[in-house]
Design a protein around this motif. Structure first.
Motif, short mmCIF file in Angstrom:
data_model
loop_
_atom_site.label_atom_id
_atom_site.label_comp_id
_atom_site.label_asym_id
_atom_site.label_seq_id
_atom_site.Cartn_x
_atom_site.Cartn_y
_atom_site.Cartn_z
N VAL A 97 39.74 39.39 42.96
CA VAL A 97 41.07 40.41 42.79
C VAL A 97 40.40 41.71 43.01
O VAL A 97 39.36 42.20 42.49
N LEU A 125 45.40 37.92 37.76
CA LEU A 125 43.84 37.67 37.42
C LEU A 125 43.97 36.80 36.25
O LEU A 125 43.38 35.62 36.26
N LEU A 137 35.84 33.78 39.35
CA LEU A 137 36.54 34.75 39.01
C LEU A 137 35.81 36.11 39.54
O LEU A 137 34.59 36.17 38.77
N PHE A 139 35.86 40.02 40.12
CA PHE A 139 36.98 41.41 40.03
C PHE A 139 35.96 42.37 40.98
O PHE A 139 34.79 42.87 40.45
#
Length: 277
Positions: A97, A125, A137, A139
């Motif tokens: 993301v 997200l 994940l 970011f």
């Protein structure tokens, strides 16, 4: 986890310069500046005629860009370039993301996560973290501030992960990037993606072509997951805008993104002028 790699010194000079350039070429700023210059020239003997022309051009430009469908014309080709993601059941290795939605200073001052108009990135997200519990994940978001030791978007997301419903221990934080190319390069460096893995890239639909081009150039194959649409479809190309402030904001975004695509191609950050699926 965090990335503590040192920033290249050349970035210190380029970043403030790019901020200044983008301030001037942002359409609404540019139209105001030429209109102001025109008003000033009206008070001179030599430049009075030029002043009238510039003042009129600035006013009409703001009127047309603010209330007309120009914003849709520049945004639609960008937003429609990559289709909405359709889950075909294939396993998802990871999700990246991109930052650009978190207001770091306001979040710290108010002690809660604060997002701008691109807040759908954070919504995605949280949603994707729930839908793919085994996926990694990432970011990716540093800071756009020019002061020393600014707090990064990634740090804010980590601090307020509970508000998003995202477990902190699943987050891989890339905190050094200040532009889309660095999002791609630093994320690839941290994750070391392997052939055959499927990674989703989450960013605004109007920003997806440039982001996909950068990730491909960085050797990081990703699947587009566009969010944060500013247009509802082709019908917007014939509609007037209700509020000039909204039209100017969207027009600014679209024009700056097209300029970004050109600049990235010339700099070698992407292989094509308008990356496609």
């Amino acid at each position: 986890m965090t990335d503590a790699a040192p920033r290249p010194t050349g970035r210190k000079m380029f970043f403030p310069l790019s901020k200044l350039i983008f301030f001037v070429i942002t359409p609404s700023n540019f139209l105001i500046l030429i209109g102001l210059l025109g008003c000033l020239l009206l008070f001179t003997e030599v430049g009075r005629n030029l002043g009238r022309a510039l003042a009129l051009a600035g006013f009409l430009g703001l009127l047309i860009a603010g209330l007309g469908p120009l914003s849709a014309w520049v945004l639609l080709p960008l937003e429609n370039r990559f289709p909405v993601f359709a889950d075909d059941g294939a396993p998802v290795t990871g999700i990246v993301v991109l930052g650009g939605a978190v207001e770091a200073d306001t979040s710290m001052s108010r002690d809660q996560i604060t997002v701008n108009d691109a807040g759908e990135r954070e919504i995605a997200l949280a949603d994707l973290a729930r839908r793919y519990p085994q996926a990694r994940l990432v970011f990716s978001g540093g800071s756009g501030a020019m002061r020393e030791h600014p707090i990064s978007e990634a740090e804010i997301v980590s601090r307020f992960a509970d508000s998003l419903g995202v477990p902190r221990n699943r987050l891989i934080l890339e905190q050094q990037s200040r532009n889309t190319r660095e999002n791609a390069v630093f994320s690839a460096r941290m994750t070391q993606p392997k052939p055959g893995e499927r990674w989703l890239l989450v960013t605004s639909a109007w920003h997806m072509p440039r982001a996909m081009g950068c990730f491909r150039e960085a050797g990081f194959p990703v699947t587009a997951y566009p969010v944060d649409y500013r247009t509802s479809g082709p019908r917007d190309a014939t509609r007037l805008t209700t509020f000039a402030s909204d039209g100017l904001s969207e027009f600014d975004i679209g024009v700056k993104e097209w300029i970004g695509l050109i600049a990235y191609k010339l700099a070698g950050y992407t292989k094509t002028w308008l990356p496609a699926p």
